[in-house]
Design a protein around this motif. Structure first.
Motif, mmCIF file in Angstrom:
data_model
loop_
_atom_site.group_PDB
_atom_site.id
_atom_site.type_symbol
_atom_site.label_atom_id
_atom_site.label_comp_id
_atom_site.label_asym_id
_atom_site.label_seq_id
_atom_site.Cartn_x
_atom_site.Cartn_y
_atom_site.Cartn_z
ATOM 1 N N ARG A 156 0.830 -1.199 0.000
ATOM 2 C CA ARG A 156 0.000 0.000 0.000
ATOM 3 C C ARG A 156 0.865 1.249 0.000
ATOM 4 N NH1 ARG A 156 -1.111 3.481 3.501
ATOM 5 N NH2 ARG A 156 -0.215 2.331 5.222
ATOM 6 N N ASP A 168 2.515 1.776 -3.398
ATOM 7 C CA ASP A 168 1.576 2.285 -4.400
ATOM 8 C C ASP A 168 1.151 3.722 -4.117
ATOM 9 O OD1 ASP A 168 1.702 -0.134 -5.684
ATOM 10 O OD2 ASP A 168 -0.164 -0.900 -4.817
ATOM 11 N N ILE A 210 -0.865 4.718 -1.688
ATOM 12 C CA ILE A 210 -2.246 4.780 -1.208
ATOM 13 C C ILE A 210 -2.222 5.128 0.272
ATOM 14 C CG2 ILE A 210 -4.382 3.489 -0.886
ATOM 15 C CD1 ILE A 210 -3.462 1.686 -3.208
ATOM 16 N N LYS A 211 -3.006 6.126 0.652
ATOM 17 C CA LYS A 211 -3.073 6.517 2.066
ATOM 18 C C LYS A 211 -3.947 5.530 2.832
ATOM 19 C CE LYS A 211 -2.191 10.959 2.835
ATOM 20 N NZ LYS A 211 -2.454 11.977 3.725
ATOM 21 N N LYS A 212 -3.560 5.308 4.083
ATOM 22 C CA LYS A 212 -4.339 4.436 4.948
ATOM 23 C C LYS A 212 -5.558 5.200 5.432
ATOM 24 C CE LYS A 212 -2.363 1.929 8.228
ATOM 25 N NZ LYS A 212 -1.744 1.583 9.511
#
Length: 161
Positions: free
Chosen positions: A92, A95, A97-99
């Motif tokens: 994640r 890539d 992508i924020k949590k």
């Protein structure tokens, strides 16, 4: 055959412990202290709890053996689950992508804590009360485990780390 199963269980447990310790080191290096303390707490507390339960309980029944079995299997498989979680987090982050953790609905955490308390009360009643009907006892065990698993999984969604 028993020796092979015992050796296999020891190997699976040892590798799970290795994965847990390696994951703890990774999480500590990434400065995710909430996750570090949560996993370390379970890693230390679960064997102690198992030991205490096995020492204190004189007669083993469904209400004592099943939680010990589930807790033991959870402790053994913790390393594998933790490793899977860390790999997904790494992918994640790679890539970009924020949590995003979901926000609990109003009263959701209170509801989950109440369900957890009901499951624990049902478990304590199951230990100290004798069920004369096997069907009623089986239903009570299933309800207890469902409430426990449901509340823990919902609380995990809103963990904050």
């Amino acid at each position: 055959m028993t020796q092979v199963l015992l050796l296999g269980g020891i190997c699976v447990t040892a590798y799970g412990v290795f994965l847990t310790i390696r994951g703890l080191i990774r999480v500590y290096r990434d400065k995710e202290m909430k996750m570090f303390w949560s996993v370390l707490g379970f890693f230390v507390a679960a064997p102690l709890l198992l030991f205490v339960i096995l020492l204190l309980v004189k007669n083993y029944n469904l209400w004592t053996v099943l939680p010990v079995l589930v807790l033991g299997l959870g402790w053994i498989s913790m390393g594998y689950l933790f490793e899977s979680y860390l790999r997904k987090e790494k992918a994640r982050k790679a890539d970009g992508i924020k949590k995003i953790l979901p926000k609990p609905k109003p009263g959701q955490i209170r509801k989950d804590l109440i369900l957890l308390a009901v499951a624990l009360i049902l478990w304590v009643l199951g230990i100290f009360c004798v069920f004369t009907n096997g069907t009623v006892e089986t239903v009570a065990v299933c309800v207890c485990f469902f409430l426990f698993a449901s509340s823990i999984s919902d609380l995990w969604k809103y963990r904050g780390f």
